[in-house]
Motif scaffolding. Structure first.
Motif, mmCIF file in Angstrom:
data_model
loop_
_atom_site.group_PDB
_atom_site.id
_atom_site.type_symbol
_atom_site.label_atom_id
_atom_site.label_comp_id
_atom_site.label_asym_id
_atom_site.label_seq_id
_atom_site.Cartn_x
_atom_site.Cartn_y
_atom_site.Cartn_z
ATOM 1 N N PRO A 1 -1.369 7.988 -2.054
ATOM 2 C CA PRO A 1 -1.609 7.250 -0.804
ATOM 3 C C PRO A 1 -2.907 6.452 -0.860
ATOM 4 O O PRO A 1 -3.913 6.904 -1.390
ATOM 5 C CB PRO A 1 -1.693 8.358 0.247
ATOM 6 N N GLY A 2 -2.843 5.217 -0.345
ATOM 7 C CA GLY A 2 -4.004 4.333 -0.324
ATOM 8 C C GLY A 2 -4.064 3.395 -1.517
ATOM 9 O O GLY A 2 -4.832 2.438 -1.531
ATOM 10 N N GLU A 3 -3.241 3.648 -2.519
ATOM 11 C CA GLU A 3 -3.225 2.806 -3.720
ATOM 12 C C GLU A 3 -2.542 1.474 -3.389
ATOM 13 O O GLU A 3 -1.545 1.430 -2.677
ATOM 14 C CB GLU A 3 -2.465 3.540 -4.823
ATOM 15 N N VAL A 4 -3.087 0.377 -3.914
ATOM 16 C CA VAL A 4 -2.518 -0.955 -3.689
ATOM 17 C C VAL A 4 -1.775 -1.380 -4.944
ATOM 18 O O VAL A 4 -2.323 -1.334 -6.051
ATOM 19 C CB VAL A 4 -3.623 -1.980 -3.343
ATOM 20 N N ILE B 1 1.246 -5.069 2.813
ATOM 21 C CA ILE B 1 -0.067 -5.543 3.233
ATOM 22 C C ILE B 1 0.108 -6.907 3.886
ATOM 23 O O ILE B 1 0.643 -7.827 3.260
ATOM 24 C CB ILE B 1 -1.030 -5.667 2.033
ATOM 25 N N THR C 1 0.848 -1.183 0.000
ATOM 26 C CA THR C 1 0.000 0.000 0.000
ATOM 27 C C THR C 1 0.886 1.236 0.000
ATOM 28 O O THR C 1 1.847 1.320 0.766
ATOM 29 C CB THR C 1 -0.891 0.031 1.261
ATOM 30 N N HIS D 1 1.876 7.626 -8.105
ATOM 31 C CA HIS D 1 1.143 6.752 -7.196
ATOM 32 C C HIS D 1 0.731 7.579 -5.982
ATOM 33 O O HIS D 1 1.530 8.345 -5.438
ATOM 34 C CB HIS D 1 2.004 5.558 -6.775
ATOM 35 N N ASP E 1 3.837 0.523 2.434
ATOM 36 C CA ASP E 1 3.640 -0.308 3.612
ATOM 37 C C ASP E 1 3.181 -1.664 3.110
ATOM 38 O O ASP E 1 2.287 -1.746 2.270
ATOM 39 C CB ASP E 1 2.588 0.301 4.546
ATOM 40 N N ILE F 1 1.922 4.864 0.994
ATOM 41 C CA ILE F 1 1.607 5.731 2.131
ATOM 42 C C ILE F 1 2.023 7.177 1.864
ATOM 43 O O ILE F 1 1.585 8.085 2.556
ATOM 44 C CB ILE F 1 2.244 5.218 3.444
ATOM 45 N N LYS F 2 2.889 7.406 0.851
ATOM 46 C CA LYS F 2 3.275 8.760 0.444
ATOM 47 C C LYS F 2 3.226 8.818 -1.084
ATOM 48 O O LYS F 2 3.576 7.848 -1.756
ATOM 49 C CB LYS F 2 4.705 9.088 0.882
ATOM 50 N N GLN F 3 2.827 9.960 -1.612
ATOM 51 C CA GLN F 3 2.779 10.123 -3.060
ATOM 52 C C GLN F 3 4.190 10.069 -3.618
ATOM 53 O O GLN F 3 5.116 10.670 -3.062
ATOM 54 C CB GLN F 3 2.128 11.451 -3.417
#
Length: 86
Positions: free
Chosen positions: A20-23, A43, A4, A18, A41, A6-8
C-alpha cells in the motif's frame, strides 16, 4: 497510467509484491484488471488545456484567387461524340 496500491498484492505476471502507498505505472488494460480486484486507486492527473494555435492569415493567397477569376476564360464547347449506328 499512474496508480497507487491500496491493498498488498502479488503481481501475477511479474511475481513482485506490491505494498500500500506504492505508485506504479501500468497500462489501461492492467489498470482495469487491478481496479476490479480493488487493489489500486488511480492517481488524478490535472489535465492541461491544449494551447490554441493561431490561425495563419495569408492575404496574398486571396489576392491571387481574385486575379485568377479576372482572367479571360475560353467559352465552353460541346464535345462531339460519334456512335455506331446499326
Amino acid at each position: 497510467m499512474k496508480v497507487t496500491v491500496i491493498k498488498q498484492y502479488i503481481d501475477k505476471y511479474t511475481g513482485e509484491k506490491h505494498f500500500p502507498g506504492e505508485v506504479l505505472s501500468v497500462s489501461a488494460e492492467r489498470m482495469a484488471e487491478l481496479g476490479r480486484k480493488n487493489v489500486i486507486d488511480k492517481i488524478p492527473v490535472p489535465e492541461e488545456p491544449a494551447p490554441e494555435a493561431p490561425v495563419p492569415k495569408i492575404p496574398e493567397l486571396k489576392e491571387e484567387v481574385v486575379e485568377e477569376s479576372k482572367k479571360e476564360k475560353k467559352p465552353v464547347t460541346k464535345k462531339r461524340t460519334t456512335r455506331k449506328k446499326g
